[in-house]
Design an enzyme around this catalytic site. Sequence first.
Site, PDB file in Angstrom:
ATOM      1  N   ASP A  67      44.713  49.569  39.856  1.00 18.56           N
ATOM      2  CA  ASP A  67      43.688  48.979  40.412  1.00 18.56           C
ATOM      3  C   ASP A  67      44.118  47.839  41.111  1.00 18.56           C
ATOM      4  OD1 ASP A  67      41.754  50.812  39.547  1.00 18.56           O
ATOM      5  OD2 ASP A  67      41.421  49.941  37.708  1.00 18.56           O
ATOM      6  N   GLY A  68      44.937  46.951  40.551  1.00 14.51           N
ATOM      7  CA  GLY A  68      45.350  45.961  41.527  1.00 14.51           C
ATOM      8  C   GLY A  68      45.918  46.078  42.669  1.00 14.51           C
ATOM      9  N   GLU A 150      35.214  41.202  42.611  1.00 16.18           N
ATOM     10  CA  GLU A 150      34.472  39.618  42.359  1.00 16.18           C
ATOM     11  C   GLU A 150      35.180  38.590  42.762  1.00 16.18           C
ATOM     12  OE1 GLU A 150      37.681  39.935  39.773  1.00 16.18           O
ATOM     13  OE2 GLU A 150      36.113  41.039  39.019  1.00 16.18           O
TER      14      GLU A 150
END
Length: 306
Positions: A67-68, A150
């Site tokens: 995901d990073g 986020e």
Amino acid sequence: MEIKQVIIAHKARDPLSQRWAEQYAKYLEKQGCHVLMGPSGAKDNPYPVFLASSSIPIDLAIVLGGDGTALAAARHLAPEGIPILAANIGGHLGFLTEYFEDVQNTEAVIDRLFEDRYAVQSRVMLQATVYEGNRTNLEPVSDRFLALNEMCIKPASAYRMPTSFLEMEVDGEIVDQYQGDGLIVGTPSGSTCYNTSAGGPILHPGMAAITVTPICPLSLSSRPIVLPPGSVVSVWPLADPEHDTKLWMDGVLATSVWPGQRVDVSMANCEAKFIILRENYSFYQTLREKLQWAGARIRHINNHRN
């Protein structure tokens, strides 16, 4: 899809991810594509060089990692409108990525892309900018920062665990002051990440909304809220004598925020485009698998479902 030039980014210092990147590059080059390949990680960012040096449009990015790695790709490629095929090779949780099993057949995956046999999922992003003083000052003192998951306003110190004192406005109206570990301003994509760990709500990625979640607030009345997409969230650091407050984008340090400054967070004017290969893709199945939802302790058979 007409594919002439492709970015292939693999997780830095991960031999498995690099090996699969080389396989994809080899097959794409056989199809006459120009390939830009490089590592992506905390100390490796290939995208500015790829975007600046390309004389023809980039049609696709294949991102191999976790995901990073996918988040880094989205921050740089979403403004350019470049679709991303993210595969979980060398990653961990993999909320944003295709399963490893679905991308192992390199030739079949590339053929599907050439033949347009896939779906594209658009995900909203956030933008954040730092300003001096109140909301009447519209001249930024920082770059525009983008995030897919986020924006987080929280302190960082090498010597202790500092407490943050933050005030938040929404569209010019004061909402609350928070004492605690910080604030998460997130997207539906990020609602299953840091936001969930902090007790925030889970939102479907097809929604256009902004979540605000306090991190360990020193008040039982400080609760997460969900805002409409046109909202502007303004956050000021208060009582910050050691100047520890930082703005983080998807867990990556963006900039320091000094007393007297504010961070404005709003929906970005670009969206990340992720290619979906799975024909039976389901967000709810992803929740069950990734978050290991087990259901009730006593299981019942639903005989009423046809």
